[in-house]
Design an enzyme around this catalytic site. Structure first.
Site, PDB file in Angstrom:
ATOM      1  N   HIS B 135       0.777  -1.247   0.000  1.00  0.00           N
ATOM      2  CA  HIS B 135       0.000   0.000   0.000  1.00  0.00           C
ATOM      3  C   HIS B 135       0.808   1.298   0.000  1.00  0.00           C
ATOM      4  CE1 HIS B 135      -3.035  -2.951   1.235  1.00  0.00           C
ATOM      5  NE2 HIS B 135      -3.966  -2.083   0.971  1.00  0.00           N
ATOM      6  N   GLY B 186      -0.547  -2.273  -5.925  1.00  0.00           N
ATOM      7  CA  GLY B 186      -1.343  -3.409  -5.459  1.00  0.00           C
ATOM      8  C   GLY B 186      -2.750  -2.962  -5.097  1.00  0.00           C
ATOM      9  N   HIS B 187      -2.876  -1.750  -4.599  1.00  0.00           N
ATOM     10  CA  HIS B 187      -4.189  -1.141  -4.365  1.00  0.00           C
ATOM     11  C   HIS B 187      -4.235   0.156  -5.154  1.00  0.00           C
ATOM     12  CE1 HIS B 187      -7.820   0.437  -2.752  1.00  0.00           C
ATOM     13  NE2 HIS B 187      -7.886  -0.371  -1.719  1.00  0.00           N
ATOM     14  N   HIS B 272     -11.298  -7.369  -5.626  1.00  0.00           N
ATOM     15  CA  HIS B 272     -11.577  -6.414  -4.551  1.00  0.00           C
ATOM     16  C   HIS B 272     -12.332  -5.213  -5.111  1.00  0.00           C
ATOM     17  CE1 HIS B 272     -10.373  -3.264  -1.552  1.00  0.00           C
ATOM     18  NE2 HIS B 272     -10.600  -4.261  -0.719  1.00  0.00           N
ATOM     19  N   GLU B 324     -13.346  -9.063  -0.140  1.00  0.00           N
ATOM     20  CA  GLU B 324     -14.197  -7.865  -0.250  1.00  0.00           C
ATOM     21  C   GLU B 324     -14.495  -7.611  -1.719  1.00  0.00           C
ATOM     22  OE1 GLU B 324     -11.326  -5.225   1.697  1.00  0.00           O
ATOM     23  OE2 GLU B 324     -12.470  -5.405   3.556  1.00  0.00           O
ATOM     24  N   CYS B 420     -11.254   2.422   6.676  1.00  0.00           N
ATOM     25  CA  CYS B 420     -11.342   3.187   5.432  1.00  0.00           C
ATOM     26  C   CYS B 420     -12.683   3.889   5.273  1.00  0.00           C
ATOM     27  CB  CYS B 420     -11.074   2.285   4.237  1.00  0.00           C
ATOM     28  SG  CYS B 420     -12.044   0.788   4.240  1.00  0.00           S
ATOM     29  N   CYS B 421     -13.769   3.233   5.723  1.00  0.00           N
ATOM     30  CA  CYS B 421     -15.093   3.723   5.351  1.00  0.00           C
ATOM     31  C   CYS B 421     -15.487   5.053   6.002  1.00  0.00           C
ATOM     32  CB  CYS B 421     -16.142   2.653   5.611  1.00  0.00           C
ATOM     33  SG  CYS B 421     -15.879   1.167   4.621  1.00  0.00           S
TER      34      CYS B 421
END
Lengths: 653, 653
Positions: B135, B186-187, B272, B324, B420-421
């Site tokens: 990340h 990767g993200h 994801h 997810e 995160c949300c």
């Protein structure tokens, strides 16, 4: 001493149109097929390598161990199935194969009695260092069970001597004495086997060791200490872990192997379902053998928990694939469940051992619920394809797409990497004679209904019983009973809880026979000159609902007839089974199956929402419903035709 | 050049009874609450430690890094939320806090521009060695977005300089040139940020690097090579693994991070969900900015796949918790799903960027579907409890018991280990002004309906638009439109696909205004003297069904009104919601909520199966049904009262 006793093979021979077919299937199809598997001769299926592992361990082949750490048990369960089949009828060819295997096993056994090909080949200096994860005791248990079965059928004691050496070796490793491991198996099974070995030999040391394993479990931190000693390395991924074993689900890692509490304090079935019921089986057996009321009470509480809160209508147990485990009461999802075939077989074992202490129909009711639905359903009608997981609702597209449903296979498989279920079915089906009756001094209990000829010993004399029935398709059971060496005796016949009514005739005359609290009618008669007893259980289709706390089944019903649970298949009812609503106000018709000889299918009425062709994901509801016919087949026969959807709990109109 | 342009904050100010409350909530509750969280001052919630991580990296504190490897991003998303709020109205206190954080971040940035507290503290010699799992680029992206937001609001460029140094550093590490890593995140997230940095600065290097990340993805074996170089060690368990990253579900490990194919060849949303939609957002943005038709076509195909096959009616995406992730078409289970709040926010981003290339109501339809249902539902009505997972059906007992449902929390949480949300909601709600309109040379597109005052620049001159509405409770929208620097212009108004009918009035006179193929009515008028435009979207309760291939919803309907999806709660309808059948033949009544001011609830009729007290697990079906009233509340407001069951797709009578 057990209050009731299981019968011996010499006392009962099954001769039944329904079951003869299965026995033949196991002998002629399942066992030979599994032999080919064990020898890696079936293309396109998971390789077994298990016979090769023994040869490598014996030094007659070179190579690496391959397979699961418990791969040996596949051979042992095959051996047990062979023994169980040979007990019905000896067979030179099969004995030759088994003798060959026994010879290889003997060669693989180490000088001190140790027997496990994984450790002998791969980590000979690490034996008994990971009892939690590595199944040495589990495999030993299956070997001992296989050995007893083969010995019992053939009288050949070579295999039994291997078992004695192995059991004696285990006794040098585990026990209360200083210097021994104060442990117990990560996968319960050895306890069952040791108790059987005690039965066969009368050697109390074996019972004592079983009792030690049972009573020590959950009372110390053996697994945690062992974990520290192996530097917290997990067997499966070779990595350092936080907990002694994988945490499979939201429950404690201790629940998985049932060491969260001393077994006598366990009140809810939890953790890996097969481990659980194998343990409860041994607990119930030990409780009966030692007249241990406290232990029996613990068994009874666990039984009640399963039956009243964690049992699928099909006799399946284990609501989650994560840890192949029990969850909590009323959590019985139909399409994300596990309900492993082996777990239902283990449940039959548990129930049978409960019958040693208590004659109560709940045990035989559940034996037949598991047997006629999940256990039989675990195998196809040809005996060469198997289910490991037994869902109650299947949409093949969802099994493919949904990760939470991907463990559910919409078609039976040839074999499995973890191949416990097929040989478990194979060893169980030829041994059903032992579930038919139990006895005490004066009474024979008739638990399962299957055509058979029996002569059951009583305290004095015996009772000859010839049973004739077309069960499970008919509720009529006819007994020809004759006493030998005595006049009067009692025949106690189970009136299953599914039966709304029944009649009993003695010598052709209907008699008023009350069901006792335990669910049996007791017929105490003079059987000296032979007497015909006829029981007719009212066998009509029943519409059942679940307890409302099983939220998954709200607004749904299932249909059963006798012990058989029915289901809808796409082959008969088209796709989109959940568009159908069953109409409970219309009669259900019994129709002979066109696909399976002798089988009763059911035809019912309902409505179906019209399924228009549509491309949008969401659209206005039109709600056109039309009446429809609903065709139902026995659950255990599903997926023997074109693969497709299956549904047990139907929407109700 | 984009075909259509997003508006600037100077062009539009939201002033709306529905949204003002949310903006105030973010400013007065969410941001201060999250500040306390970031500083570890909220008891009984997951610790954050993220501010401390920066101080430790800066050397002003000593200690260990704590938290997820992407913990930094919580601070960055908070900073972005602060910037978005300050853009609406500056606030000294908030700026002081942000300035303090920026100072700490600056101190944590290394001399070469590198910025990541995990690596600076824990593994300074391992930077950029595990781009797949760790990340660094993701965090960098969020920092750059936060920096741009704060700079845009305050004009303070200190934070932007940190961003430049960071972006420039990344450019020295990644790229096509020899000696650089030919990799990609990767993200995904850095791509969005670099494109924004390009927008702010006009520096084409940033666009080029974003394009490099997008176009290189899935074309080489970068992640596999990186995996070999780090000796196959997995970051999460520090063990040797078979695959470069965890295989979360039945799909390839490459699907999880969307490198299974070059992005232009990807046709189905997979892996994801947040990673996916962040990537699609950047792809759509790049396609618009570079007029890349092929890339836009790929985006469009992915969009179609989501909207026609993988989108919950609530605007949620991601059908499985395992990874997810997206699964496959029509796999939309209601109680085992994931539907992460962040994924729906990312879907809004993606839709918005699609509007740069194409004016089509599908994008704004989905923006409001996600916003008014899953995104708003991700937070409670006090702004201090959050959902990460957004189920469409909840039985709290099942969430506790079932492993496949245990990821579903039946009540909103204070904070999350992976947080995160909440900050994603906080940064999104104050920036809704940018979704209201887009424009081209002569036309202003009105996408979202919310009271606002706007002056939208056109090719020549501008259009002043004052919008008044009581949306989403009323379908009436009034525009006062006046052109400046020109006479004629076009106002294109979205007619949402949910609206069965609409009327348009110009200066009080109803006009016949056809919906164009793209779902907008185009009103080309002389606005020089100001003109009142009134649109009324027919807003009544709709009864929707799913495509029949969504097997989970067969026999079920959902009720919507305008963009709002409704649900049943236990608080209004009692326990056992699935005992209720909705009667589609009876009218649905609109009633003002007693619990939430201004909110419209719905009342409908149905029947309910009587739920007797029962102890048996299975019993004969009685089937007594009685008529019942069904009370429905907006889905986004569920779980603001007594916790309990919730149901969106009701059984239909």
């Amino acid at each position: 001493m057990e209050k009731y006793r299981l019968i011996d093979k010499t006392e009962c021979t099954i001769n039944d149109s329904f079951w003869n077919r299965y026995t033949a299937l196991v002998r002629e199809s399942v066992i030979p097929y599994q032999w080919e598997i064990l020898n890696d001769r079936i293309p396109d299926s998971e390789p077994s390598h298990s016979i090769r592992n023994f040869k490598i361990a014996a030094g007659t082949l070179t190579g690496e161990f391959y397979g699961e750490v418990f791969q040996d048990s596949d051979v042992y369960k095959w051996l047990e199935a062979v023994g169980n089949v040979l007990l019905l009828e000896r067979n030179q060819d099969l004995e030759a194969k088994a003798d060959e295997v026994i010879c290889i096993i003997e060669e693989a056994q180490e000088a001190d009695g140790y027997l496990n090909t994984y450790y002998s080949i791969m980590e000979p200096d690490k034996k008994w260092t990971n009892v939690l994860e590595c199944h040495e005791l589990y495999c030993a248990g299956h070997f001992i069970e296989g050995a007893i079965s083969y010995f019992r059928a053939t009288g050949k004691d070579r295999v039994l001597k291997i078992a004695f050496r192995l059991a004696n070796h285990i006794e040098t490793v585990f026990g209360p004495e200083e210097g021994k491991l104060h442990g117990y198996p990560g996968h319960q099974e050895i306890e069952i086997a040791l108790l059987r070995l005690y039965e066969v030999t009368g050697t109390k040391r074996y019972l004592d060791l079983a009792k030690y394993f049972i009573d020590t479990r959950g009372t110390n931190d053996f697994f945690e200490q062992e974990f520290e000693k192996r530097d917290r390395i997990c067997f499966w991924n070779k990595a350092k872990e936080q907990y002694p074993n994988r945490r499979y689900n939201q429950f404690s890692y201790k629940n998985y192997n049932q060491f969260h509490l001393p077994v006598r304090q366990q009140k809810e079935a939890t953790g890996h379902a097969v481990r659980a019921v194998y343990m409860y089986t041994a607990m119930a057996d030990l409780a009966a053998k030692t007249e241990d009321k406290e232990l029996f009470a613990a068994c009874k509480e666990l039984w009640e928990n399963i039956v009243s809160k964690q049992l699928y209508i099909t006799g399946g147990i284990g609501s989650t694939p994560s840890g192949e485990a029990f969850t909590l009461g009323y959590d019985l999802p139909n399409d994300t469940n596990y309900s492993e075939t082996c777990a239902s077989i283990g449940l039959m074992f548990f129930a049978q051992k409960m019958l040693l202490s208590e004659a109560n129909r709940t045990y035989a009711d559940v034996i037949e619920q598991a047997l006629y639905n999940t256990v039989l359903g675990g195998m196809n009608d040809q005996g060469n394809r198997f289910f490991y997981v037994n869902p109650l609702a299947v949409v093949p597209e969802n099994c493919k797409a949904s990760t939470e449903r991907n463990h559910v296979k919409p078609v039976r498989q040839k074999w499995f990497a973890c191949a416990c279920c097929p040989p478990n079915i194979a060893r169980t089906l030829p041994s059903l004679w032992q579930y038919a009756y139990t006895a005490d001094k004066d009474t024979v209990y008739s638990h399962l209904f299957m055509g058979s000829e029996a002569e059951i010993k009583l305290g004095e004399g015996s009772l000859e019983i010839k049973q004739e029935t077309n069960y499970p398709w008919s509720g009529k059971i006819k007994y020809q009973v004759k006493s030998k060496g005595r006049d009067r005796a009692t025949l106690a016949i189970r009136i299953p809880s599914w039966a709304p009514a029944y009649t009993v005739k003695v010598a052709g005359q209907e008699v008023s026979a009350e069901v006792a609290d335990n669910g049996y009618v007791y017929l105490s008669e003079d059987f000296a000159n032979g007497l015909e007893i006829e029981v007719e259980l009212k066998m009509t289709a029943r519409i059942l609902k679940s307890n409302k706390n099983v939220h998954y089944n709200l607004g749904r019903v299932a249909v059963t007839r006798g012990p058989i649970v029915y289901c809808l298949e796409e082959a008969d009812n088209g796709k989109y089974l959940d568009l159908i609503e069953f109409d409970p106000s219309e009669p259900i018709e019994e129709v002979p199956s066109k696909h399976w000889s002798g089988v009763t299918e059911l035809k019912a009425a309902g409505v179906r929402e019209a399924a228009a062709e549509e491309s949008e994901l969401y659209q206005d509801y039109q709600g056109q419903k039309e009446t429809t016919e609903i065709q139902m087949v026995p659950y255990f026969l599903w997926n023997n035709r074109t693969p497709g959807e299956m549904l047990t709990w139907m929407r109700v109109k």
